[in-house]
Design a protein around this motif. Sequence first.
Motif, PDB file in Angstrom:
ATOM      1  N   VAL A 156       0.841  -1.207   0.000  1.00  0.00           N
ATOM      2  CA  VAL A 156       0.000   0.000   0.000  1.00  0.00           C
ATOM      3  C   VAL A 156       0.870   1.249   0.000  1.00  0.00           C
ATOM      4  O   VAL A 156       0.608   2.205  -0.735  1.00  0.00           O
ATOM      5  CB  VAL A 156      -0.966  -0.014   1.199  1.00  0.00           C
ATOM      6  CG1 VAL A 156      -1.633   1.343   1.389  1.00  0.00           C
ATOM      7  CG2 VAL A 156      -2.014  -1.086   1.018  1.00  0.00           C
ATOM      8  N   VAL A 157       1.924   1.267   0.794  1.00  0.00           N
ATOM      9  CA  VAL A 157       2.820   2.421   0.831  1.00  0.00           C
ATOM     10  C   VAL A 157       3.561   2.556  -0.493  1.00  0.00           C
ATOM     11  O   VAL A 157       3.831   3.669  -0.953  1.00  0.00           O
ATOM     12  CB  VAL A 157       3.800   2.316   2.019  1.00  0.00           C
ATOM     13  CG1 VAL A 157       4.877   3.381   1.952  1.00  0.00           C
ATOM     14  CG2 VAL A 157       3.038   2.430   3.331  1.00  0.00           C
ATOM     15  N   ALA A 158       3.857   1.447  -1.151  1.00  0.00           N
ATOM     16  CA  ALA A 158       4.557   1.501  -2.436  1.00  0.00           C
ATOM     17  C   ALA A 158       3.683   2.091  -3.539  1.00  0.00           C
ATOM     18  O   ALA A 158       4.199   2.548  -4.557  1.00  0.00           O
ATOM     19  CB  ALA A 158       5.029   0.110  -2.834  1.00  0.00           C
ATOM     20  N   LEU A 159       2.364   2.085  -3.338  1.00  0.00           N
ATOM     21  CA  LEU A 159       1.468   2.688  -4.324  1.00  0.00           C
ATOM     22  C   LEU A 159       1.651   4.211  -4.415  1.00  0.00           C
ATOM     23  O   LEU A 159       1.413   4.796  -5.459  1.00  0.00           O
ATOM     24  CB  LEU A 159       0.003   2.369  -3.986  1.00  0.00           C
ATOM     25  CG  LEU A 159      -0.414   0.911  -4.121  1.00  0.00           C
ATOM     26  CD1 LEU A 159      -1.841   0.738  -3.632  1.00  0.00           C
ATOM     27  CD2 LEU A 159      -0.278   0.445  -5.553  1.00  0.00           C
ATOM     28  N   PHE A 160       2.039   4.816  -3.306  1.00  0.00           N
ATOM     29  CA  PHE A 160       2.296   6.263  -3.306  1.00  0.00           C
ATOM     30  C   PHE A 160       3.669   6.530  -3.904  1.00  0.00           C
ATOM     31  O   PHE A 160       4.603   5.754  -3.734  1.00  0.00           O
ATOM     32  CB  PHE A 160       2.246   6.826  -1.879  1.00  0.00           C
ATOM     33  CG  PHE A 160       0.911   6.680  -1.220  1.00  0.00           C
ATOM     34  CD1 PHE A 160      -0.168   7.435  -1.635  1.00  0.00           C
ATOM     35  CD2 PHE A 160       0.732   5.787  -0.182  1.00  0.00           C
ATOM     36  CE1 PHE A 160      -1.400   7.306  -1.031  1.00  0.00           C
ATOM     37  CE2 PHE A 160      -0.492   5.642   0.441  1.00  0.00           C
ATOM     38  CZ  PHE A 160      -1.565   6.410   0.010  1.00  0.00           C
ATOM     39  N   ASP A 161       3.788   7.657  -4.580  1.00  0.00           N
ATOM     40  CA  ASP A 161       5.062   8.021  -5.190  1.00  0.00           C
ATOM     41  C   ASP A 161       5.875   8.836  -4.191  1.00  0.00           C
ATOM     42  O   ASP A 161       5.658  10.026  -4.034  1.00  0.00           O
ATOM     43  CB  ASP A 161       4.817   8.828  -6.475  1.00  0.00           C
ATOM     44  CG  ASP A 161       6.098   9.053  -7.241  1.00  0.00           C
ATOM     45  OD1 ASP A 161       6.941   8.137  -7.247  1.00  0.00           O
ATOM     46  OD2 ASP A 161       6.233  10.146  -7.823  1.00  0.00           O
ATOM     47  N   ARG A 162       6.810   8.183  -3.498  1.00  0.00           N
ATOM     48  CA  ARG A 162       7.676   8.806  -2.497  1.00  0.00           C
ATOM     49  C   ARG A 162       6.872   9.608  -1.472  1.00  0.00           C
ATOM     50  O   ARG A 162       6.945  10.834  -1.418  1.00  0.00           O
ATOM     51  CB  ARG A 162       8.679   9.746  -3.128  1.00  0.00           C
ATOM     52  CG  ARG A 162       9.929   9.190  -3.706  1.00  0.00           C
ATOM     53  CD  ARG A 162      10.638   8.222  -2.858  1.00  0.00           C
ATOM     54  NE  ARG A 162      11.856   8.783  -2.301  1.00  0.00           N
ATOM     55  CZ  ARG A 162      12.547   8.163  -1.396  1.00  0.00           C
ATOM     56  NH1 ARG A 162      12.163   7.028  -0.927  1.00  0.00           N
ATOM     57  NH2 ARG A 162      13.635   8.690  -0.942  1.00  0.00           N
TER      58      ARG A 162
ATOM     59  N   SER B 285       5.714  11.320   2.072  1.00  0.00           N
ATOM     60  CA  SER B 285       6.479  11.911   3.171  1.00  0.00           C
ATOM     61  C   SER B 285       6.422  10.973   4.375  1.00  0.00           C
ATOM     62  O   SER B 285       5.614  10.042   4.435  1.00  0.00           O
ATOM     63  CB  SER B 285       5.908  13.275   3.542  1.00  0.00           C
ATOM     64  OG  SER B 285       4.625  13.124   4.106  1.00  0.00           O
ATOM     65  N   PHE B 286       7.261  11.260   5.336  1.00  0.00           N
ATOM     66  CA  PHE B 286       7.336  10.407   6.516  1.00  0.00           C
ATOM     67  C   PHE B 286       6.008  10.363   7.266  1.00  0.00           C
ATOM     68  O   PHE B 286       5.576   9.302   7.712  1.00  0.00           O
ATOM     69  CB  PHE B 286       8.451  10.907   7.449  1.00  0.00           C
ATOM     70  CG  PHE B 286       8.501  10.165   8.752  1.00  0.00           C
ATOM     71  CD1 PHE B 286       9.003   8.882   8.810  1.00  0.00           C
ATOM     72  CD2 PHE B 286       8.029  10.749   9.920  1.00  0.00           C
ATOM     73  CE1 PHE B 286       9.038   8.187  10.014  1.00  0.00           C
ATOM     74  CE2 PHE B 286       8.059  10.065  11.111  1.00  0.00           C
ATOM     75  CZ  PHE B 286       8.574   8.782  11.169  1.00  0.00           C
ATOM     76  N   LEU B 287       5.333  11.494   7.395  1.00  0.00           N
ATOM     77  CA  LEU B 287       4.072  11.537   8.135  1.00  0.00           C
ATOM     78  C   LEU B 287       2.962  10.764   7.417  1.00  0.00           C
ATOM     79  O   LEU B 287       2.151  10.092   8.054  1.00  0.00           O
ATOM     80  CB  LEU B 287       3.656  12.983   8.374  1.00  0.00           C
ATOM     81  CG  LEU B 287       4.556  13.771   9.333  1.00  0.00           C
ATOM     82  CD1 LEU B 287       4.084  15.205   9.444  1.00  0.00           C
ATOM     83  CD2 LEU B 287       4.598  13.110  10.691  1.00  0.00           C
ATOM     84  N   VAL B 288       2.932  10.840   6.099  1.00  0.00           N
ATOM     85  CA  VAL B 288       1.928  10.082   5.344  1.00  0.00           C
ATOM     86  C   VAL B 288       2.196   8.591   5.487  1.00  0.00           C
ATOM     87  O   VAL B 288       1.271   7.794   5.708  1.00  0.00           O
ATOM     88  CB  VAL B 288       1.932  10.502   3.858  1.00  0.00           C
ATOM     89  CG1 VAL B 288       1.062   9.583   3.027  1.00  0.00           C
ATOM     90  CG2 VAL B 288       1.507  11.948   3.715  1.00  0.00           C
ATOM     91  N   GLU B 289       3.441   8.217   5.395  1.00  0.00           N
ATOM     92  CA  GLU B 289       3.804   6.811   5.525  1.00  0.00           C
ATOM     93  C   GLU B 289       3.466   6.289   6.927  1.00  0.00           C
ATOM     94  O   GLU B 289       2.903   5.201   7.085  1.00  0.00           O
ATOM     95  CB  GLU B 289       5.304   6.651   5.258  1.00  0.00           C
ATOM     96  CG  GLU B 289       5.762   5.240   5.124  1.00  0.00           C
ATOM     97  CD  GLU B 289       7.211   5.156   4.686  1.00  0.00           C
ATOM     98  OE1 GLU B 289       7.749   4.036   4.737  1.00  0.00           O
ATOM     99  OE2 GLU B 289       7.806   6.176   4.296  1.00  0.00           O
ATOM    100  N   LEU B 290       3.773   7.070   7.934  1.00  0.00           N
ATOM    101  CA  LEU B 290       3.459   6.693   9.309  1.00  0.00           C
ATOM    102  C   LEU B 290       1.950   6.569   9.508  1.00  0.00           C
ATOM    103  O   LEU B 290       1.473   5.622  10.141  1.00  0.00           O
ATOM    104  CB  LEU B 290       4.047   7.722  10.281  1.00  0.00           C
ATOM    105  CG  LEU B 290       3.853   7.441  11.764  1.00  0.00           C
ATOM    106  CD1 LEU B 290       4.593   6.182  12.157  1.00  0.00           C
ATOM    107  CD2 LEU B 290       4.327   8.636  12.575  1.00  0.00           C
ATOM    108  N   ALA B 291       1.183   7.498   8.953  1.00  0.00           N
ATOM    109  CA  ALA B 291      -0.275   7.455   9.074  1.00  0.00           C
ATOM    110  C   ALA B 291      -0.851   6.209   8.397  1.00  0.00           C
ATOM    111  O   ALA B 291      -1.779   5.583   8.921  1.00  0.00           O
ATOM    112  CB  ALA B 291      -0.894   8.720   8.483  1.00  0.00           C
ATOM    113  N   VAL B 292      -0.313   5.834   7.261  1.00  0.00           N
ATOM    114  CA  VAL B 292      -0.783   4.633   6.561  1.00  0.00           C
ATOM    115  C   VAL B 292      -0.490   3.394   7.393  1.00  0.00           C
ATOM    116  O   VAL B 292      -1.355   2.520   7.560  1.00  0.00           O
ATOM    117  CB  VAL B 292      -0.134   4.516   5.163  1.00  0.00           C
ATOM    118  CG1 VAL B 292      -0.401   3.151   4.545  1.00  0.00           C
ATOM    119  CG2 VAL B 292      -0.651   5.614   4.258  1.00  0.00           C
ATOM    120  N   TYR B 293       0.717   3.295   7.950  1.00  0.00           N
ATOM    121  CA  TYR B 293       1.066   2.137   8.770  1.00  0.00           C
ATOM    122  C   TYR B 293       0.189   2.047  10.019  1.00  0.00           C
ATOM    123  O   TYR B 293      -0.282   0.970  10.390  1.00  0.00           O
ATOM    124  CB  TYR B 293       2.536   2.168   9.181  1.00  0.00           C
ATOM    125  CG  TYR B 293       3.485   1.842   8.059  1.00  0.00           C
ATOM    126  CD1 TYR B 293       3.253   0.776   7.209  1.00  0.00           C
ATOM    127  CD2 TYR B 293       4.632   2.596   7.856  1.00  0.00           C
ATOM    128  CE1 TYR B 293       4.125   0.466   6.187  1.00  0.00           C
ATOM    129  CE2 TYR B 293       5.514   2.297   6.835  1.00  0.00           C
ATOM    130  CZ  TYR B 293       5.254   1.234   6.011  1.00  0.00           C
ATOM    131  OH  TYR B 293       6.119   0.926   5.003  1.00  0.00           O
TER     132      TYR B 293
END
Length: 73
Positions: free
Chosen positions: A30-36, A38-46
């Motif tokens: 799911v995180v790989a679907l986003f193009d790079r 940010s750290f906060l977006v990645e943390l929120a997804v996890y």
Amino acid sequence: MALGYKARKRWALVILVVGLPLYVVVALNVVALFDRPSFLVELAVYIGLGFCWILPFKFIFKGVGQADPDARD
């Protein structure tokens, strides 16, 4: 039908051994679907996927770490 203590403990182990690795694979995809992201977006997804993963199994994990209530002293 409610699960007994031993059954909940066994299911919790199966969920952690099988379900947790599957969650990691899904979360990384799911995180790989986003193009790079940010750290906060990645943390929120996890964090969001973590809550979505564990909520259905909450009743199984509740009280598993305590002593068996049906065991004799």
